[in-house]
Design an enzyme around this catalytic site. Structure first.
Site, short mmCIF file in Angstrom:
data_model
loop_
_atom_site.label_atom_id
_atom_site.label_comp_id
_atom_site.label_asym_id
_atom_site.label_seq_id
_atom_site.Cartn_x
_atom_site.Cartn_y
_atom_site.Cartn_z
N TYR A 71 0.85 -1.20 0.00
CA TYR A 71 0.00 0.00 0.00
C TYR A 71 0.88 1.25 0.00
CZ TYR A 71 -4.23 2.70 0.98
OH TYR A 71 -5.29 3.56 0.89
N ASN A 156 -13.93 5.20 3.99
CA ASN A 156 -14.84 4.84 2.90
C ASN A 156 -15.83 5.93 2.51
OD1 ASN A 156 -13.62 2.37 2.49
ND2 ASN A 156 -14.91 1.33 3.97
N ASN A 182 -21.00 -3.76 -3.12
CA ASN A 182 -21.34 -4.11 -1.75
C ASN A 182 -20.18 -3.87 -0.79
OD1 ASN A 182 -20.04 -6.24 -3.16
ND2 ASN A 182 -20.64 -7.71 -1.58
N GLY A 184 -17.54 -1.21 1.37
CA GLY A 184 -17.81 -0.03 2.18
C GLY A 184 -17.96 1.22 1.34
N ASP A 206 -20.79 -12.76 -8.76
CA ASP A 206 -21.83 -13.78 -8.83
C ASP A 206 -21.79 -14.63 -7.57
OD1 ASP A 206 -23.91 -15.19 -9.80
OD2 ASP A 206 -22.77 -16.31 -11.30
N ARG A 207 -22.94 -15.10 -7.18
CA ARG A 207 -23.08 -15.94 -5.98
C ARG A 207 -24.35 -16.75 -6.12
NH1 ARG A 207 -22.01 -11.57 -2.14
NH2 ARG A 207 -20.93 -10.77 -3.96
N TYR A 276 -10.00 3.31 -7.95
CA TYR A 276 -9.52 3.61 -6.60
C TYR A 276 -9.08 2.35 -5.86
CZ TYR A 276 -14.16 2.08 -5.01
OH TYR A 276 -15.30 1.35 -4.75
N GLY A 277 -9.02 1.24 -6.54
CA GLY A 277 -8.57 0.00 -5.92
C GLY A 277 -8.35 -1.06 -6.99
N MET A 279 -8.62 -4.94 -6.19
CA MET A 279 -8.68 -6.10 -5.35
C MET A 279 -8.40 -7.40 -6.10
SD MET A 279 -8.99 -4.87 -2.45
CE MET A 279 -9.08 -6.45 -1.62
#
Length: 284
Positions: A71, A156, A182, A184, A206-207, A276-277, A279
């Site tokens: 980071y 956040n 979903n 923050g 997906d889930r 901004y990220g 992941m």
């Protein structure tokens, strides 16, 4: 995922033998390997310092990235009992339990948050900090907002506000598409966008049908206009649906990789993509 930790130690006045617990690391690496909890005596209070008892501190993905050493904002290492360590965590809220003789702007009982990310590690029960390192929480907030909420407002929600305000002049009726909806930041974007009349397309991983149904309802209750699985981004049905909405002026990406690429295909001509990220740890 954000995991909020609330410290429920009793309010204590500062004394020279006050001990605190903290989650620390002496080298960067995977948090599960390098992070450990230590018990240490707090240093003696100086004139311009205050003692803060932490009430709540969240665990953000960026905190884990910081521990890994990936980071941009690095952990603040110091020598404690002959060992070079840094305390984890960048965000949280605490209550002042003692002040130095030269402190005028803070009093015992005030709630405070770190002035900037990386000012000091927040994953601890107590800490001694300079008065310039913290910001006082307005007293009226304490009557309407709990410590868990205040402790997670610095990173956040602020990010969400800047994303919606800094890159595109959005007006009521404009559309924004975001992945990680979903998260923050994503949840804050949904609520802030709704407050200013901006509409949102919200992409989630997906889930199972049951899990997706629960998440979709949850995000819609926050103000989401559309919720879509990442696997549906390339479908003809979704493409047709988006074209019928009008201009999608802003895209917000915190994932990267293939999901970000698929999402950007739904941006209108001249739109802006703000990342901004990352992941997924894959390039955009």
């Amino acid at each position: 995922m954000r995991i909020l930790t609330s410290f429920r130690t009793p309010l204590v006045q500062f004394r020279r033998n006050l001990w605190a617990q903290a989650a620390v690391y002496s080298e960067t690496g995977d948090a599960s390997s390098v992070l450990r909890v230590v018990r240490r005596e707090l240093p003696e209070l100086t004139n311009d310092e205050i003692v803060v008892k932490m009430l709540a501190a969240p665990v953000n993905p960026s905190d884990l990235n910081q521990i890994e050493g990936t980071y941009p904002v690095k952990g603040r290492f110091s020598i404690v009992e002959g060992e070079r360590v840094a305390v984890g965590g960048n965000e949280g809220v605490g209550v002042v339990t003692a002040v130095g003789n030269g402190v005028c702007d803070f009093a015992v009982g005030d709630w405070v948050v770190p002035r900037r990310a990386g000012e000091f590690g927040t994953w601890c029960t107590h800490t001694v900090v300079g008065q310039e390192q913290v910001t006082k929480v307005p007293l009226e907030w304490r009557h309407n907002v709990d410590a868990l909420t205040v402790g997670s407002m610095k990173v956040n929600p602020s990010t969400a506000y800047r994303l919606l305000r800094d890159y595109v002049d959005l007006v009521p009726g404009d559309w924004v598409i975001q992945n990680g909806a979903n998260s923050g930041v994503g949840r804050a974007v949904i609520q802030m966008a709704r407050a200013i009349g901006v509409r949102t397309i919200n992409v989630v991983r997906d889930r199972s049908p049951e899990e997706y149904g629960l998440l979709e309802r949850e995000l819609r209750l926050l103000g989401a206009d559309l919720v879509v699985r990442d696997t549906e981004l390339s479908s003809d049905t979704f493409k047709t649906q988006v074209r019928a909405l009008g201009a999608v002026k802003l895209g917000l990406n915190c994932v990267g990789g293939r999901m970000a690429l698929s999402m950007t295909k739904h941006l209108s001509a001249g739109a802006t993509l703000a990342s901004y990220g990352g992941m997924s740890r894959q390039p955009v």
